[in-house]
Design an enzyme around this catalytic site. Structure first.
Site, PDB file in Angstrom:
ATOM      1  N   HIS A  50       0.682  -1.164  -0.055  1.00  0.00           N
ATOM      2  CA  HIS A  50      -0.050   0.100   0.113  1.00  0.00           C
ATOM      3  C   HIS A  50       0.827   1.312   0.014  1.00  0.00           C
ATOM      4  O   HIS A  50       0.034   2.349  -0.252  1.00  0.00           O
ATOM      5  CB  HIS A  50      -0.899  -0.137   1.059  1.00  0.00           C
ATOM      6  N   ASP A  92      -2.689 -10.609  -2.398  1.00  0.00           N
ATOM      7  CA  ASP A  92      -3.108 -10.340  -1.149  1.00  0.00           C
ATOM      8  C   ASP A  92      -4.578  -9.749  -1.364  1.00  0.00           C
ATOM      9  O   ASP A  92      -4.970  -9.502  -2.521  1.00  0.00           O
ATOM     10  CB  ASP A  92      -2.600  -9.103  -0.713  1.00  0.00           C
ATOM     11  N   HIS A 103      -6.234  -7.264  -0.355  1.00  0.00           N
ATOM     12  CA  HIS A 103      -6.620  -6.079  -0.729  1.00  0.00           C
ATOM     13  C   HIS A 103      -5.556  -5.470  -1.982  1.00  0.00           C
ATOM     14  O   HIS A 103      -4.531  -5.975  -1.961  1.00  0.00           O
ATOM     15  CB  HIS A 103      -5.938  -5.030   0.494  1.00  0.00           C
ATOM     16  N   ASP A 136      -4.792 -13.067   3.656  1.00  0.00           N
ATOM     17  CA  ASP A 136      -5.757 -12.609   4.020  1.00  0.00           C
ATOM     18  C   ASP A 136      -7.116 -12.729   3.216  1.00  0.00           C
ATOM     19  O   ASP A 136      -8.213 -12.500   3.595  1.00  0.00           O
ATOM     20  CB  ASP A 136      -5.684 -11.133   4.504  1.00  0.00           C
TER      21      ASP A 136
END
Length: 338
Positions: free
Chosen positions: A122, A159, A161, A246
Site C-alpha cells: 500500500h 493479497d 487488498h 488474508d
C-alpha cells in the site's frame, strides 16, 4: 524453501491490538518448525538509495524523522515506533534478497521467500498507508532492474487488498507488470478493471477485482484464463509474488473463501507459469491477520516446493466471476490480439 528473516522486523511494535503485529512472524516461524527442509537467511537492509529509487526522497526523510521522534500514528491504521525505520529498511532488504536470490538461480526447494514486516504494497511513492511504509516488492523489482539483473519483472499480488502503492509506482513503467487479484470494494478502494497502465506502461497493469465470497475455483479460473496468459505474453525475467494470506476463508478482515489448500494450488500455478516463461521466482510477505491461517498459508507454499501436489478444485466458477473474466479479456490491451 529459503526464508529471509530478521529479528529486526519484530521491533516494529504496533501494539497488541493492531492486526499487523510481531506475532505474525512468530506464528510463521512456529508453523515452519514442523516442516522439512526449511532454511533461514539473513539479508542486508535496503539502502536509502534503493528506497528512493521508488519513493520520494522528501517522504523518506519525513518518515525517518517521524521514527527518530518516537513515532506514533502516521494515520489511523499505520503505526510506527523509533525502531520502525530500521525494520522498514530490513523488510525492503529482505524483499531485495528474494529477488536477487531467485535471479541467481535459487529455485525448487531453495526458492526464496522474504518474511519481512512492515508489509509494503500500500505504500505509494510519497506516503505511507495501510500498515505499509516502504513498498518492499517495488524496491526489490527496481533494484534488480537498476543493477542489470533483470529487464522485465512481474509482480503478482494475491493479497485480498489491492496493492495500490505497487500499481501507482509502476503505472507508467513498461518494465514491470503488476497483477492483482483482490476483493472488490475492500480497502483501499482501488484496482478496477479499467486501471491498466498509462504512457510506457499501457497494458502492464492487470486487475481482477473479485466479489466477496470468491474462493478456490474462482481464483483458479482467474489464474488460468487471465493471469497466466498475460504474464507469458510479457515474457518476464523474474516473477515476484506479493503473498498476502488474508483472502483465507477464516481471515478476520476479509470475506473471501480461499482455503489453505487453495494457496497451495495458487503456488503450483505460479511455479508452473514461471517455469514456462523461463523466469526466476520469489515470494514477499504482505498481509494475513489470522495467525493460524497466515502461518498455515506460508507453510503450504513451502510444502508445494517440498514436493506436495495440491488438490485442484473442480467446482463450477461463480457466474459473476465468469463475467468478470470475459470483461477483462474484452477490454485489457494485453488480450487485444486474442
Amino acid at each position: 524453501m529459503k526464508f529471509g528473516y530478521s529479528e529486526v522486523c519484530l521491533a516494529h511494535d504496533t501494539g497488541k491490538r493492531h492486526p499487523e503485529n510481531p506475532d505474525r512472524l512468530r506464528a510463521i516461524r512456529r508453523a515452519l518448525t514442523r516442516k522439512h527442509g526449511v532454511e533461514y537467511v539473513e539479508a542486508s537492509p535496503a539502502t536509502e538509495a534503493e528506497v528512493t529509487a521508488v519513493h520520494d526522497a522528501g517522504y523518506v526523510e519525513e518518515f525517518r524523522e517521524f521514527c527518530e521522534s518516537g513515532g506514533g500514528n502516521w494515520d489511523p491504521d499505520t503505526v510506527a515506533v523509533e525502531e520502525s525505520w530500521d525494520a522498514a529498511l530490513e523488510s525492503a532488504g529482505l524483499a531485495k534478497w528474494a529477488a536477487k536470490a531467485a535471479l541467481a538461480g535459487e529455485d525448487s526447494r531453495s526458492t526464496p521467500f522474504a518474511l519481512g514486516r512492515p508489509p509494503g504494497h500500500h505504500a505509494v511513492e510519497d506516503d505511507a498507508m495501510g500498515f505499509c511504509f516502504f513498498n518492499n516488492a517495488a524496491v526489490a523489482a527496481q533494484a534488480v532492474i537498476d543493477d542489470g539483473d533483470a529487464e522485465r519483472v512481474v509482480i503478482i499480488d494475491w493479497d485480498v487488498h489491492h496493492g495500490n502503492g505497487t500499481q501507482d509506482i509502476f503505472y507508467g513503467d513498461g518494465d514491470v507488470f503488476y497483477v492483482s487479484i483482490h476483493e472488490d470494494g475492500l480497502y483501499p478502494g482501488t484496482g478496477e478493471i479499467e486501471e491498466s497502465g498509462e504512457s510506457d506502461g499501457v497494458g502492464t497493469t492487470l486487475n481482477a477485482p473479485l466479489p466477496a465470497g470468491a474462493g478456490d475455483p474462482e481464483y483458479r479460473a482467474v489464474f488460468d484464463d487471465l493471469i497466466t496468459p498475460a504474464i507469458l505474453d510479457f515474457d518476464p525475467d523474474l516473477v515476484l509474488v506479493s503473498a498476502g494470506f488474508d483472502a483465507h476463508r477464516h481471515d478476520p478482515i476479509s470475506r473471501m473463501r480461499v482455503s489453505t489448500e487453495g494457496y497451495g494450488m495458487l503456488t503450483a500455478r505460479v511455479r508452473a507459469m514461471a517455469d514456462e516463461a523461463g523466469a526466476a521466482l520469489g515470494f514477499v510477505l504482505e498481509g494475513g491477520y489470522g495467525l493460524d491461517t497466515l502461518s498455515d498459508g506460508v507453510a503450504m507454499v513451502h510444502e508445494v516446493f517440498d514436493g506436495m501436489d495440491p488438490v485442484v478444485p473442480d467446482e463450477e466458477v461463480n457466474e459473476e466471476v465468469r463475467d468478470l473474466i470475459v470483461d477483462v479479456r474484452d477490454s485489457h490491451p494485453v488480450f487485444e490480439t486474442d
